[in-house]
Scaffold this active site. Sequence first.
Site, PDB file in Angstrom:
ATOM      1  N   GLN A   1     -32.666  28.153  -4.794  1.00 61.72           N
ATOM      2  CA  GLN A   1     -33.885  27.359  -4.894  1.00 61.72           C
ATOM      3  C   GLN A   1     -35.111  28.217  -4.638  1.00 61.72           C
ATOM      4  O   GLN A   1     -36.113  28.125  -5.337  1.00 61.72           O
ATOM      5  CB  GLN A   1     -33.832  26.213  -3.879  1.00 61.72           C
ATOM      6  CG  GLN A   1     -34.979  25.256  -4.008  1.00 61.72           C
ATOM      7  CD  GLN A   1     -35.041  24.672  -5.405  1.00 61.72           C
ATOM      8  OE1 GLN A   1     -34.090  24.087  -5.893  1.00 61.72           O
ATOM      9  NE2 GLN A   1     -36.158  24.876  -6.077  1.00 61.72           N
TER      10      GLN A   1
ATOM     11  N   HIS B   1     -36.950  30.239  -7.370  1.00 66.56           N
ATOM     12  CA  HIS B   1     -37.705  29.564  -8.439  1.00 66.56           C
ATOM     13  C   HIS B   1     -39.187  29.921  -8.407  1.00 66.56           C
ATOM     14  O   HIS B   1     -39.811  30.135  -9.439  1.00 66.56           O
ATOM     15  CB  HIS B   1     -37.564  28.042  -8.326  1.00 66.56           C
ATOM     16  CG  HIS B   1     -36.468  27.484  -9.159  1.00 66.56           C
ATOM     17  ND1 HIS B   1     -36.418  27.625 -10.518  1.00 66.56           N
ATOM     18  CD2 HIS B   1     -35.352  26.792  -8.822  1.00 66.56           C
ATOM     19  CE1 HIS B   1     -35.325  27.039 -10.992  1.00 66.56           C
ATOM     20  NE2 HIS B   1     -34.656  26.523  -9.984  1.00 66.56           N
TER      21      HIS B   1
ATOM     22  N   GLU C   1     -35.967  16.834  -3.705  1.00 68.56           N
ATOM     23  CA  GLU C   1     -35.617  16.851  -5.126  1.00 68.56           C
ATOM     24  C   GLU C   1     -34.097  17.067  -5.274  1.00 68.56           C
ATOM     25  O   GLU C   1     -33.433  16.325  -5.978  1.00 68.56           O
ATOM     26  CB  GLU C   1     -36.390  17.988  -5.803  1.00 68.56           C
ATOM     27  CG  GLU C   1     -36.118  18.110  -7.291  1.00 68.56           C
ATOM     28  CD  GLU C   1     -36.738  19.373  -7.888  1.00 68.56           C
ATOM     29  OE1 GLU C   1     -37.128  20.278  -7.117  1.00 68.56           O
ATOM     30  OE2 GLU C   1     -36.792  19.462  -9.122  1.00 68.56           O
ATOM     31  N   HIS C   2     -33.572  18.086  -4.618  1.00 69.64           N
ATOM     32  CA  HIS C   2     -32.127  18.361  -4.627  1.00 69.64           C
ATOM     33  C   HIS C   2     -31.584  18.186  -3.213  1.00 69.64           C
ATOM     34  O   HIS C   2     -32.165  18.702  -2.261  1.00 69.64           O
ATOM     35  CB  HIS C   2     -31.838  19.804  -5.053  1.00 69.64           C
ATOM     36  CG  HIS C   2     -32.421  20.191  -6.383  1.00 69.64           C
ATOM     37  ND1 HIS C   2     -33.653  20.802  -6.505  1.00 69.64           N
ATOM     38  CD2 HIS C   2     -31.949  20.039  -7.639  1.00 69.64           C
ATOM     39  CE1 HIS C   2     -33.912  21.028  -7.793  1.00 69.64           C
ATOM     40  NE2 HIS C   2     -32.900  20.562  -8.516  1.00 69.64           N
TER      41      HIS C   2
ATOM     42  N   ASP D   1     -28.435  22.330 -12.415  1.00 68.09           N
ATOM     43  CA  ASP D   1     -29.567  22.950 -13.117  1.00 68.09           C
ATOM     44  C   ASP D   1     -29.220  23.228 -14.571  1.00 68.09           C
ATOM     45  O   ASP D   1     -30.087  23.172 -15.444  1.00 68.09           O
ATOM     46  CB  ASP D   1     -29.948  24.278 -12.449  1.00 68.09           C
ATOM     47  CG  ASP D   1     -30.683  24.081 -11.137  1.00 68.09           C
ATOM     48  OD1 ASP D   1     -31.145  22.956 -10.888  1.00 68.09           O
ATOM     49  OD2 ASP D   1     -30.779  25.048 -10.361  1.00 68.09           O
TER      50      ASP D   1
ATOM     51  N   HIS E   1     -53.920 -23.584 -22.389  1.00 68.66           N
ATOM     52  CA  HIS E   1     -52.492 -23.310 -22.210  1.00 68.66           C
ATOM     53  C   HIS E   1     -51.692 -24.614 -22.315  1.00 68.66           C
ATOM     54  O   HIS E   1     -50.621 -24.652 -22.930  1.00 68.66           O
ATOM     55  CB  HIS E   1     -52.234 -22.653 -20.847  1.00 68.66           C
ATOM     56  CG  HIS E   1     -52.527 -21.187 -20.824  1.00 68.66           C
ATOM     57  ND1 HIS E   1     -53.769 -20.673 -21.072  1.00 68.66           N
ATOM     58  CD2 HIS E   1     -51.724 -20.115 -20.599  1.00 68.66           C
ATOM     59  CE1 HIS E   1     -53.733 -19.347 -20.992  1.00 68.66           C
ATOM     60  NE2 HIS E   1     -52.492 -18.984 -20.701  1.00 68.66           N
TER      61      HIS E   1
END
Lengths: 434, 434
Positions: free
Chosen positions: B258, B261, B325-326, B359, B418
Amino acid sequence: MLRWNEVSADAQAAALMRPAVSASVKVKEICQTIMANVKEQGDDALLAMAKEFDNRPTPRLLVPIEEINNAVQQLSPELRYAIDTAYANVKRFHQAQLPKDIKLTTQPGVLCELKYQAIEAVGLYVPGGSAALPSSVIMQGVLAQLSGAKTIVLATPVQGNAQINSAILYAAKLCGITTIVESGGAGAIAAMAYGTGSVPKVNKIFGPGNSFVTMAKQLVAQTIPGMAIDMPAGPSEVLVIADERANPEFIAADLLSQAEHGADSQVILLSNNELTIERTQHAIERQLAKLSRQDIAAKALANSSLILVDSIDQAFDVSAQYGPEHLILQLADANPYLGKVKNAGSVFVGDYTPESAGDYASGTNHVLPTYGYSATYSSLNLLDFFRTYTVQTITQNGLKNLSKAILPLADAEGLDAHANAVKVRLEAMNRGNE
Amino acid sequence: MLRWNEVSADAQAAALMRPAVSASVKVKEICQTIMANVKEQGDDALLAMAKEFDNRPTPRLLVPIEEINNAVQQLSPELRYAIDTAYANVKRFHQAQLPKDIKLTTQPGVLCELKYQAIEAVGLYVPGGSAALPSSVIMQGVLAQLSGAKTIVLATPVQGNAQINSAILYAAKLCGITTIVESGGAGAIAAMAYGTGSVPKVNKIFGPGNSFVTMAKQLVAQTIPGMAIDMPAGPSEVLVIADERANPEFIAADLLSQAEHGADSQVILLSNNELTIERTQHAIERQLAKLSRQDIAAKALANSSLILVDSIDQAFDVSAQYGPEHLILQLADANPYLGKVKNAGSVFVGDYTPESAGDYASGTNHVLPTYGYSATYSSLNLLDFFRTYTVQTITQNGLKNLSKAILPLADAEGLDAHANAVKVRLEAMNRGNE
């Protein structure tokens, strides 16, 4: 009456042009100030605003639970039956939308799952708390209830010495809502977004409102990480497609039921029959004269178009181009055309399906994308109260096989550590097998 | 190492604090200028930017179809197998998400339907076109293909004399994408949002990118009615929960995969075992030294936390608070804890399920909510390429019964027209029965 095929493309586009909606810089600045006040001072800011803006002599923030429970006593049997029926139909239709988790082995030893999680805390905004707008409570509250959200907050404004309308309180009770905040506008949105001493902080805010509510919703979604809102809100609109045998009185009534919503509402009629359009014009004049909201409806009609098309097929093309919130089909047989429906929020099929059925009680949701958003945005549905996430579980052999896909991709993308996370595991397996 | 229960709530919050992400006013202004240029000058603006910003001596906008078809010849058999496998697994998992329409009679004579419509035209952004990032194509392109979108546009930037990487072109071909635009940044987003001579206008734009791409996506969604984007994008993050028997080499490898990245990535380890944390620290040092992107990974590690918790249960509470996220679960038996998973984008269960599997190739989507958005936003899924709308069809008797719900509600809300839309129909029925 506009003859579609006899005018230029520009005139066609102009006929479908929506009234411009632009939030003023001033609205934005006021909202930002209110939001900052609520963030810093919490309940005190809400109480001060209730005095200042809503003329509440002795404002309170939360409705006591006994008031919610006792509201039913204030309702006529007819209104209670109507709320019960609307609640039941909306619940039935949205219950059928409860999502199911997915579990799938994509290749041996590689299990993938899609799971649904209810959004934990949701805020529902209902405009005009002292007026009776129970339908707005039902159309949001049933979904929150079905999702199983842990926290449901309903906020609605109250002016002066008025109280929240009993129909709203009763609808809220049916939906299991016990946290009702007497606060409106940007202050109420900020209170639900940041949380205060009395108002729980929520993750997602739903509901319609005036330009301050809309702006405040946008601002909290843009500035608070993780905060979400339902959808962009714009003026309401209807498009009717009617053939030569459609009843002009029905068409006129449907157009007017949309027009009475607000001066910025837009109504469009598409027909392949000139006489139908002419008769509808006369029926509109007759019916308009009897309406209590005729001034509003008349203003909305001024923005609107009655259009003569060559064929019903062409009407569906024009409708797809416009992307109406509500699409009413008064056709002898709509079935052959249903596959042509595109970019509509909710569709009303046949002579006996007026928009007001969906507005209140058929079971479909009346929170719909407007202003052309129907090309991409959904009608409010149960999944708007859930989020999805995925889970994967891989066996040793599964990873061994999958490594033949992972490693070349990690190498191609130059991400060593991604490859290494697989390699250390393959090495451990090899050592284990020695 | 941070001992969770021995520090203040402020220190706990600080440990989970994400690096601030703020788009500068300058980025916004540059994007607005670029968008205005593309809107006015179309292809000419794109070609001028390709020369100026991307140093393309003879820029072109669209990749010829033969180049897309022939790209496979440039790939090694291993990389082709990897792309084919990733494509097949992602397709299998997302195909299982194809939605089904719902049809339900809520009360006699009242038929309600929920229908799905594929978003007609979608734009997919893939960063770094000359680098091999086929996974980004697959994770978006498979979904567009499965949805049946009529128009799929892929845009990716190319610098200097480089060409779009063959792995990207091959992945696009598998996904049935024939419109590939050699353009990046805010210009590419504007081209897809407004349409140009060469680039079709789309309804929704997907994909990751730098701060200009992210800002341009936000701006087109805010300013063009009906335009949608996938989700707010932020730096990538992983949270690992590991027990005392977890392999520190595996944990370290996952954290580093991670961290590599980007310098703004964030990695967090939660363990109930001090020794596991210490050994992971040593393993990180050993593994980091061998990585080609060690500078980036080292910067990301500086933002990150290794946290000692009292129990695995507490680890899940902290994880829910962070909303990763993960989420990687290196536990002897994760099953008893899976019900406690909250606010995660994608979950990786067991010692042999590294993040890099998801991934690239397990089948789940790697486009996930970051920066705390996992409390409300979904992992990218097939429904993001669809919208829902509703249809109702009511018989004469159905409307007669339903009128008992509609009329009291319309009366309560003071909306005459209506009510009138129902009354004119009831009167017509009565006349018909006379």
